[in-house]
Design a protein around this motif. Structure first.
Motif, mmCIF file in Angstrom:
data_model
loop_
_atom_site.group_PDB
_atom_site.id
_atom_site.type_symbol
_atom_site.label_atom_id
_atom_site.label_comp_id
_atom_site.label_asym_id
_atom_site.label_seq_id
_atom_site.Cartn_x
_atom_site.Cartn_y
_atom_site.Cartn_z
ATOM 1 N N PHE A 1 0.846 -1.179 0.000
ATOM 2 C CA PHE A 1 0.000 0.000 0.000
ATOM 3 C C PHE A 1 0.885 1.234 0.000
ATOM 4 N N GLU A 2 0.296 2.348 -0.384
ATOM 5 C CA GLU A 2 1.023 3.611 -0.452
ATOM 6 C C GLU A 2 0.762 4.409 0.822
ATOM 7 N N PHE B 1 -1.913 11.163 8.279
ATOM 8 C CA PHE B 1 -1.361 10.260 7.280
ATOM 9 C C PHE B 1 -2.471 9.520 6.562
ATOM 10 N N LEU B 2 -2.160 9.125 5.325
ATOM 11 C CA LEU B 2 -3.076 8.375 4.472
ATOM 12 C C LEU B 2 -2.401 7.086 4.046
ATOM 13 N N THR B 3 -3.107 5.981 4.178
ATOM 14 C CA THR B 3 -2.670 4.719 3.587
ATOM 15 C C THR B 3 -3.733 4.290 2.587
ATOM 16 N N SER B 4 -3.306 3.935 1.389
ATOM 17 C CA SER B 4 -4.243 3.573 0.325
ATOM 18 C C SER B 4 -3.656 2.447 -0.502
ATOM 19 N N LEU B 5 -4.491 1.849 -1.342
ATOM 20 C CA LEU B 5 -3.999 0.883 -2.309
ATOM 21 C C LEU B 5 -3.149 1.604 -3.352
ATOM 22 N N PRO B 6 -2.302 0.868 -4.074
ATOM 23 C CA PRO B 6 -1.465 1.527 -5.082
ATOM 24 C C PRO B 6 -2.249 2.355 -6.091
ATOM 25 N N GLY B 7 -3.486 1.950 -6.395
ATOM 26 C CA GLY B 7 -4.300 2.711 -7.337
ATOM 27 C C GLY B 7 -4.924 3.953 -6.747
ATOM 28 N N GLY B 8 -4.688 4.227 -5.476
ATOM 29 C CA GLY B 8 -5.188 5.441 -4.846
ATOM 30 C C GLY B 8 -6.456 5.262 -4.043
ATOM 31 N N ALA C 1 -7.425 -4.010 5.823
ATOM 32 C CA ALA C 1 -6.032 -3.692 6.129
ATOM 33 C C ALA C 1 -5.886 -2.381 6.890
ATOM 34 N N GLY C 2 -6.986 -1.798 7.337
ATOM 35 C CA GLY C 2 -6.886 -0.568 8.107
ATOM 36 C C GLY C 2 -6.494 0.636 7.282
ATOM 37 N N LEU C 3 -6.770 0.613 5.970
ATOM 38 C CA LEU C 3 -6.425 1.747 5.123
ATOM 39 C C LEU C 3 -7.321 2.936 5.452
#
Length: 721
Positions: free
Chosen positions: A15-16, A24-31, A39-41
């Motif tokens: 993840f990104e 902070f931001l956590t996301s999948l590679p596609g945004g 996954a707690g994104l």
């Protein structure tokens, strides 16, 4: 109505992460941030998830990911395109005929700009839909804590160009997620638990169309915030945020050491790690401190911050200074057994979310750590040796004395001179060293050790603290106190090897249990005793030989536990995995005792391992499977990334390789050694003893030379090759 939610599925491997300050931001590679993410994104602020869903659709289909990247840990870019689709008007759009570029920056809010280009030879009318949601869950709840009650979600407030989602927590605080759009969507409406925003786009051929929006986490917002940004040009606001953030990182780099080598991979690593540390460097009302890691530990952690401060003195001593000041402000002042607070003790973890405010967790702060307090003394000693900052030393004298008093009066539970712990508090930690998982301290039969427990490495930290404290007391003019501390250190060292060496074996045990029985499990903790200096040369050589046997050394690094032990599991958190910071501390110890070949072996293994992870960034840990000729290190699925002492590890490795140390006399370079994959390395703007220095290292025919290029300040530079 079309259901745009993602069906439950396995979350992608990586993840990104974008982070700045407390946001902070956590996301999948596609945004995307999938609704009901496993996954707690999401977008987090002060231990709360303010954005739990952010999904993009073009004509009711998901865009196709082309690539994604982050720069400076705060700026992200995602390249997307369309699948083959048919518009509502019956026009068929070929695959990859529309390009979407999603650009993000984090600076007090999440700013996002979407640029679309239509590469068809005709105008395209297409809807863009954005699904957003906010569950306002505490990060401990996301990690698995069960709550009997939660607060109340309040009605959505909207305007033409924005909406506000709100939640009144059980702590009485209203938390709000405010989203603003420019240009405004054609429609904003509730959709299930989220909000669906629809933009009816008209894309001329070969023309750029821009959409800009921001998402702000707010505390106790009024309904009027939905009109505050009415008429604002978000494209200008976005540009300003990008520029301001770039300037902040430029200032950070200007105060940090610059490393440049002939190995471009290594250069990129150090640039990334320097940026990661800036992203993890957060400001609180009480000061600045390095947070431990994303996503689970984006908070002040005593042990993690202290070790990171030690690792990064060669990069930027501001991290160490601010960590000392922050932790000194929270140093224990009285006794509160419910949170394991005692006078002089250094905190373990501090949280500020709803569950902390309501007393559902102990971390307000929580003090369940046996090693943070001696490490506080070690960092103060290392920081003063590196900087000569007498003003801070004088300011922290009381903190220093209180920390030493805690070690003697509270840390030593039975008066035997060793530091022990016994986790008794419900909701607290049973194990309170750096291996703090419930099953981390096991005997050779796989049974959990009986508390109170005296860990082997913690006695080394205590010895190291006494040695540093003696030098600091001498600087402060207390020769008598310095002498007492040196004598105390000698007594500890004399009995340590007697009690911790495994009878008939040439290695140190894991711990002494509650009955003073030696837990003889083979673990990496003994390697930390090389760094602390508690060992004489003979026992040190035995420890080195033991940890480099194949059952301990995976080929990528030293495992946390021997694969011959019954409790071993290469996929566990602490019982067989490989931790970069653990290996870096061991490497610093190998330098202390002159085991340079072994140090180079560790350095090379971790350098090569890093190249197999996203952004060539060492994660918190990885699995301890043996290295194979055609294999790569096996990822630990929920490791923090970036994690402070993992990215700091490379700087500790580098300091050990270059033989850099400081004292009151100045900077010493002792038998520098560049590993085989480096021929040249330049160190510029390194801050030492109130000045700066530039050095050049070069390796030829196996010999590394050091050249002094520049020195500014009143200190000496001694080079011993």
């Amino acid at each position: 109505m079309l259901d745009l939610r993602i069906a439950p599925r396995e979350i992608e491997e990586s993840f990104e992460v974008l982070k700045e300050g407390n946001l902070f931001l956590t996301s999948l590679p596609g945004g995307d941030v999938p609704g009901q993410s496993l996954a707690g994104l999401g977008l987090y602020y002060q231990d709360t998830r303010f954005l739990s869903c952010l999904e993009h659709f073009i004509s009711n289909t998901r865009p196709v990911l082309l690539s994604s990247s982050t720069r400076g840990s705060h700026f992200g870019q995602v390249e997307l395109t369309n699948p083959e689709l048919e518009t509502a008007g019956g026009v068929r759009l070929p695959l990859q005929s529309i390009h979407l570029r999603l650009v993000r920056v984090v600076r007090g809010a999440l700013y996002q700009r979407l640029r679309l280009v239509n590469y068809n030879q005709f105008e395209v009318s297409v809807p863009l839909k954005v699904l957003m949601g906010a569950d306002f869950r505490d990060i401990f709840e996301i990690r698995g804590a069960r709550r009997l009650r939660r607060g109340t979600h309040l009605p959505m407030v909207r305007s033409q160009s924005s909406f506000l989602l709100r939640y009144r927590g059980l702590d009485g605080i209203v938390r709000g997620c405010h989203a603003v759009f420019d240009p405004p969507p054609g429609d904003i409406r509730e959709s299930g638990d989220g909000v669906l925003c629809t933009f009816d786009l008209v894309l001329p051929p070969q023309r750029k169309v821009y959409l800009t929006w921001l998402v702000r986490p707010l505390l106790d917002p009024g309904e009027e915030v939905v009109t505050e940004w009415s008429g604002r040009r978000l494209d200008i606001v976005f540009g300003n945020a990008v520029g301001e953030q770039a300037e902040e990182h430029r200032k950070w780099r200007s105060r940090s050491t610059i490393f440049a080598s002939d190995n471009e991979v290594f250069n990129r690593m150090l640039e990334r790690y320097t940026s990661d540390l800036r992203a993890l460097y957060a400001a609180y009302p009480d000061g600045r401190i390095i947070e431990a890691g994303i996503p689970w530990y984006a908070a002040p952690f005593g042990r993690d911050s202290l070790i990171t401060g030690i690792q990064t003195l060669i990069l930027n001593p501001d991290l160490a200074r601010d960590t000392l000041c922050f932790l000194g402000r929270y140093q224990g002042r009285g006794v509160d057994e419910s949170r394991e607070v005692q006078p002089g003790k250094i905190l373990h973890e501090l949280r500020r979310g709803e569950m902390a405010n309501c007393g559902e967790i102990l971390h307000t702060p929580y003090f369940g750590s046996v090693d943070a307090t001696p490490l506080f003394v070690v960092l103060l000693g290392e920081y003063f040796a590196w900087t000569g900052d007498r003003a801070l030393l004088t300011e922290m004298r009381e903190n220093l004395e209180s920390a030493l008093a805690w070690c003697r009066e509270y840390g030593d539970l039975d008066g035997d001179g060793y530091l022990e712990y016994h986790g008794r508090v419900e909701g607290g930690l049973n194990n309170q060293g750096w291996k703090d998982s419930w099953d981390a301290v096991a005997d050779p039969e796989g049974n959990l050790a009986e508390p109170p427990i005296a860990l082997v490495e913690v006695q080394g930290y205590w010895y190291h603290a006494l040695e540093h404290a003696a030098r600091l007391f001498k600087v402060l003019g207390d020769e008598h106190g310095a002498g007492r501390l040196r004598a105390e250190a000698r007594r500890l060292k004399a009995r340590f090897i007697r009690d911790f060496q495994v009878p008939g074996e040439e290695y140190l045990g894991f711990a002494l249990d509650g009955k003073k029985r030696l837990v003889s499990t083979v673990v990496s903790n003994m390697g930390h005793c090389l760094w602390s200096g508690i060992l004489d040369p003979g026992p040190a050589a035995q420890v080195v030989r033991r940890i480099f046997r194949p059952d301990m050394h995976s080929g990528w690094g030293i495992r946390t536990m021997s694969r011959w032990e019954k409790a071993y599991n290469p996929m566990s958190y602490h019982n067989g995995s490989v931790w970069p910071h653990d290996n870096a501390i061991i490497a610093a110890g190998l330098r202390r005792y002159g085991f340079l070949n072994q140090m180079e072996q560790l350095f090379t293994g971790l350098f090569e391992a890093a190249q197999h992870f996203p952004y060539q960034r060492l994660p918190e840990l990885f699995c301890g499977f043996a290295r194979r000729p055609t294999g790569e290190p096996v990822r630990y699925p929920i490791a923090c990334d970036p994690q402070a002492w993992a990215v700091g590890a490379m700087f500790m490795f580098l300091q050990a390789a270059l033989g850099l140390s400081c004292s009151r006399k100045g900077l010493q370079v002792t038998k520098p050694m560049l590993p085989g994959w480096l021929r040249e390395l330049t160190v510029q703007n390194m801050r030492v003893r109130g000045g700066t220095v530039d050095l050049r290292f070069s390796r030829s025919r196996g010999v590394t030379r050091c050249e002094l290029l520049r020195k500014e300040g009143r200190f000496t530079v001694s080079i011993e090759e």
